[in-house]
Design an enzyme around this catalytic site. Structure first.
Site, mmCIF file in Angstrom:
data_model
loop_
_atom_site.group_PDB
_atom_site.id
_atom_site.type_symbol
_atom_site.label_atom_id
_atom_site.label_comp_id
_atom_site.label_asym_id
_atom_site.label_seq_id
_atom_site.Cartn_x
_atom_site.Cartn_y
_atom_site.Cartn_z
ATOM 1 N N CYS A 118 2.660 -0.338 -0.533
ATOM 2 C CA CYS A 118 1.729 -0.480 0.580
ATOM 3 C C CYS A 118 2.270 -1.854 1.567
ATOM 4 O O CYS A 118 3.190 -1.279 2.373
ATOM 5 C CB CYS A 118 0.594 -1.277 -0.237
ATOM 6 S SG CYS A 118 -1.168 -1.258 1.229
ATOM 7 N N HIS A 227 -1.019 3.309 -3.470
ATOM 8 C CA HIS A 227 -1.160 2.332 -4.240
ATOM 9 C C HIS A 227 -0.731 3.371 -5.640
ATOM 10 O O HIS A 227 -1.952 3.592 -5.993
ATOM 11 C CB HIS A 227 -2.199 1.570 -4.308
ATOM 12 C CG HIS A 227 -2.587 0.409 -3.734
ATOM 13 N ND1 HIS A 227 -1.811 -0.831 -3.856
ATOM 14 C CD2 HIS A 227 -2.637 -0.149 -2.554
ATOM 15 C CE1 HIS A 227 -1.725 -1.694 -3.121
ATOM 16 N NE2 HIS A 227 -2.261 -1.182 -2.234
ATOM 17 N N GLU A 229 0.209 2.372 -8.672
ATOM 18 C CA GLU A 229 -0.006 2.256 -9.603
ATOM 19 C C GLU A 229 -1.620 1.566 -10.226
ATOM 20 O O GLU A 229 -1.885 1.403 -11.547
ATOM 21 C CB GLU A 229 0.465 0.053 -9.437
ATOM 22 C CG GLU A 229 -0.269 -0.601 -8.817
ATOM 23 C CD GLU A 229 -0.383 -0.379 -7.493
ATOM 24 O OE1 GLU A 229 0.345 -0.195 -6.990
ATOM 25 O OE2 GLU A 229 -1.044 -1.903 -6.631
#
Ligand code: MN
Length: 254
Positions: A118, A227, A229
């Protein structure tokens, strides 16, 4: 393989949390999620303080790490890419900009692996001479809605739009996919791509959502605008980005 070789040290930058009077002094903070996902990929995490202008200490930390992870966060000061701040540009963190731009340039010069998420992907682009949209919705009114922030019950793992993955790219090989649904929690984005970077994931509106070094350069440098994660549980392929990053750090360490 020694423990140090098996579990490379990954530097993870932080963000300034301003003091809350009578409650909290000024802090450096980062989401636990990045640390947890990197530990699951067998990294030893090293959370890096933003010691602005203390280049010697930052260099000491850098030299003890095997790889650099650049997380998401607040807006990058447009002065970093030679533009005046416009009204839609949000809050920035000068100490974080300074620290991350320096670490990124060092890592690129030394061939240390870099994984950037990001804001991290945007820092990567700025560090090597690119520019950003200060606000995608204002500067690219034709664009998809990328600022799908998790408010009002929405989730960080909500899939917002697809990206097209470049065939033959590292990202394409890792994911073994031509199209990937991703989350989208950003209002800035890559405008002019830096020389030396190549786009490897692109949204339907043309916004660049994934970057690597040019194909002839096999150093592990990957930036993604989404994102991953937050998606490792809904799409286990996202773990491959972290696993490949740690494998590259391991290889460099050896
Ligand atoms: Mn997006």
């Amino acid at each position: 393989m020694t423990e140090r070789e098996r579990r490379p040290v990954v530097g993870i930058t932080t963000q300034t949390l301003e003091a809350i009077p009578d409650q909290l002094p000024r802090c450096w903070v980062m989401s636990q999620r990045y640390v947890q996902v990197l530990v699951a990929a067998e990294a030893i995490p090293w959370v890096i303080p933003l010691l602005e202008h203390d280049e010697a200490t930052l260099r000491g930390i850098y030299e003890r790490t095997d790889a650099l992870f650049l997380p998401g966060g607040v807006d990058i000061d447009p002065a970093s890419y030679g533009e005046a701040r416009r009204p839609a540009c949000g809050r920035s963190d000068p100490a974080r900009d300074w620290t991350e731009l320096l670490l990124t340039r060092w890592a690129l010069a030394d061939g240390k692996p870099v994984l950037a998420v990001c804001r991290g992907a945007q820092i990567l682009n700025v560090a090597v001479g690119g520019t950003l949209y200060q606000d995608v919705a204002v500067e690219r009114p034709d664009a998809l809605k990328h600022d799908q922030f998790p408010i009002g019950g929405r989730r960080r793992d909500e899939l917002s739009h697809d990206v097209r993955i470049a065939a033959g790219s590292r990202l394409g090989r890792l994911l073994d996919a031509a199209v990937l649904p991703v989350n989208s929690m950003h209002h800035q984005g890559i405008a002019r791509l830096a020389p030396g970077l190549t786009p490897v994931a692109v949204a339907a509106d043309g916004l660049i959502e994934g970057v690597e070094l040019v194909p002839s350069d096999d150093r592990f440098v990957l930036g993604v605008q989404w994102h991953p994660e937050d998606l490792v549980d809904v799409d286990p392929r996202m773990r491959r980005l972290f696993d490949a990053f740690i494998a590259a750090a391991r290889a460099v360490r050896r």
